[in-house]
Enzyme design. Structure first.
Site, PDB file in Angstrom:
ATOM      1  N   LYS A  21      -1.091  12.023 -61.763  1.00 42.96           N
ATOM      2  CA  LYS A  21      -1.437  12.385 -60.387  1.00 42.96           C
ATOM      3  C   LYS A  21      -0.401  13.327 -59.782  1.00 42.96           C
ATOM      4  O   LYS A  21      -0.751  14.299 -59.102  1.00 42.96           O
ATOM      5  CB  LYS A  21      -1.575  11.115 -59.533  1.00 42.96           C
ATOM      6  CG  LYS A  21      -2.774  10.261 -59.904  1.00 42.96           C
ATOM      7  CD  LYS A  21      -2.739   8.893 -59.249  1.00 42.96           C
ATOM      8  CE  LYS A  21      -3.914   8.037 -59.704  1.00 42.96           C
ATOM      9  NZ  LYS A  21      -3.871   6.666 -59.152  1.00 42.96           N
ATOM     10  N   GLN A  73      -0.644   2.231 -55.987  1.00 44.03           N
ATOM     11  CA  GLN A  73      -1.162   2.109 -57.346  1.00 44.03           C
ATOM     12  C   GLN A  73      -1.509   0.655 -57.653  1.00 44.03           C
ATOM     13  O   GLN A  73      -0.657  -0.219 -57.583  1.00 44.03           O
ATOM     14  CB  GLN A  73      -0.135   2.635 -58.352  1.00 44.03           C
ATOM     15  CG  GLN A  73      -0.626   2.666 -59.784  1.00 44.03           C
ATOM     16  CD  GLN A  73      -1.765   3.663 -59.977  1.00 44.03           C
ATOM     17  OE1 GLN A  73      -1.777   4.750 -59.406  1.00 44.03           O
ATOM     18  NE2 GLN A  73      -2.728   3.281 -60.790  1.00 44.03           N
ATOM     19  N   ASP A  77      -7.449   6.786 -51.286  1.00 43.26           N
ATOM     20  CA  ASP A  77      -8.055   6.012 -52.370  1.00 43.26           C
ATOM     21  C   ASP A  77      -9.359   5.354 -51.923  1.00 43.26           C
ATOM     22  O   ASP A  77     -10.124   4.862 -52.759  1.00 43.26           O
ATOM     23  CB  ASP A  77      -7.083   4.938 -52.868  1.00 43.26           C
ATOM     24  CG  ASP A  77      -6.582   5.231 -54.272  1.00 43.26           C
ATOM     25  OD1 ASP A  77      -7.142   6.132 -54.927  1.00 43.26           O
ATOM     26  OD2 ASP A  77      -5.646   4.547 -54.732  1.00 43.26           O
TER      27      ASP A  77
END
Length: 326
Positions: free
Chosen positions: A86, A130, A153
């Site tokens: 990422k 994450q 997200d």
């Protein structure tokens, strides 16, 4: 007296015997036809090129670029690699990135404080934690603190709730489900009116994927560890999206001839011959699927690159919204 409520919080632990039947009556006769491969890398490159152009234009016009902050807890090998990919993608697109790494045994307050700092930082337009987090951390509490306007997200309860409700629009759609549908659309796969099966019901992939497919007017069925005759249900679907995390779960006899198969599963398996010491295996038995399906995604190289591209896209959209840039 009313019947007791059934808990919806059962863990999605797939039992060892949750596999397709090996009895002769259940086996399809595979032909030699090979399915078309949905190249996620190619589609991702096209999207990321467009994003880089937009970021460059933003920098020239207003002297600012999008900023993405990543919080990673612990040393999970797969999480470390995902974060590295990422960050590299951000650099290539001209997006600023910031990473906060915390030890596995950190306190919940440490994660929350990092989130609060990024929430207040005007140079940060997207934040992601994450997942999964270590078990001692309350994932729900952590995500509740995340600023809705920076939830690139798409896991904030309000984003998921708005995705589920007709007439409402989420600020962000979760990246992997968004990538799955983007692959289908860009490949010319018809979704409207089709039967779709989603294998897995996690908050990260399964649930939002089913909601997003419904938004595109598919008729959606979800398969989970307690589903009876999963192979029969899956074999009636025009579109199969598997996100169970069980290697080779989906065999050829789970797939309707000519169906479209999207494999989200990525289970690491030790392999010293690979650069990182392991290779990824999908949920779908590729060798069998390619002889039955019309279209199938590889692992790796299918959905994964689209997930990263959708993260960059969401971050750019967030920056444009916050900075009022069109």
């Amino acid at each position: 007296m009313s019947p007791p409520l059934v808990s919806l919080d059962l863990p999605d632990i797939w039992p060892p015997n949750f596999t397709s039947s090996d009895t002769p009556s259940m086996q399809k006769s595979f032909n030699e036809r090979t399915a078309a491969v949905l190249d996620g890398k190619l589609v991702s490159m096209e999207i990321r090129s467009r994003i880089a152009d937009e970021v460059s234009r933003m920098k020239k016009c207003i002297g600012k670029v999008p900023g993405l902050a990543v919080i990673v807890v612990g040393q999970r090998r797969d999480s470390q690699i995902y974060v590295r990919n990422k960050i590299k993608a951000c650099e290539e697109a001209g997006i600023k990135s910031f990473v906060t790494e915390l030890p596995t045994d950190c306190a919940e307050v440490d994660v929350c404080n990092a989130l609060l700092r990024f929430n207040k930082d005007p140079s940060i337009h997207g934040i992601l934690v994450q997942l999964p987090l270590p078990q001692h951390l309350n994932e729900e509490k952590v995500l509740d603190i995340l600023s809705l306007e920076k939830d690139v997200d798409g896991f904030h309860p309000l984003n998921i709730g708005n995705l589920a409700m007709r007439g409402r629009e989420p600020l962000f759609i979760p990246c992997t489900p968004k990538g799955c549908v983007e692959l289908l659309i860009r490949s010319g796969v018809e979704i409207i009116g089709k039967k779709a099966v989603v294998i897995g019901r996690s908050n990260i992939v399964g649930l939002p994927t089913s909601l997003l497919l419904q938004r595109h007017h598919a008729t959606v069925t979800i398969i989970h560890p307690l589903t009876d005759s999963p192979e029969k249900i899956a074999s009636e679907a025009d579109i199969v999206v598997s996100a169970a995390g069980v290697p080779n779960l989906v065999r050829g006899n789970w797939i309707k001839p000519g169906a479209v198969v999207i494999d989200v599963g990525t289970t690491p398996v030790e392999d010293p011959s690979c650069e990182d010491g392991y290779r990824l295996i999908g949920d779908v038995c590729y060798e069998e699927a390619e002889k039955v399906a019309s279209v199938v995604t590889p692992v790796p190289g299918g959905v994964g690159p689209l997930t990263v591209a959708m993260l960059l896209s969401n971050t750019l959209d967030s920056a444009k919204r916050i900075l009022d840039f069109n």
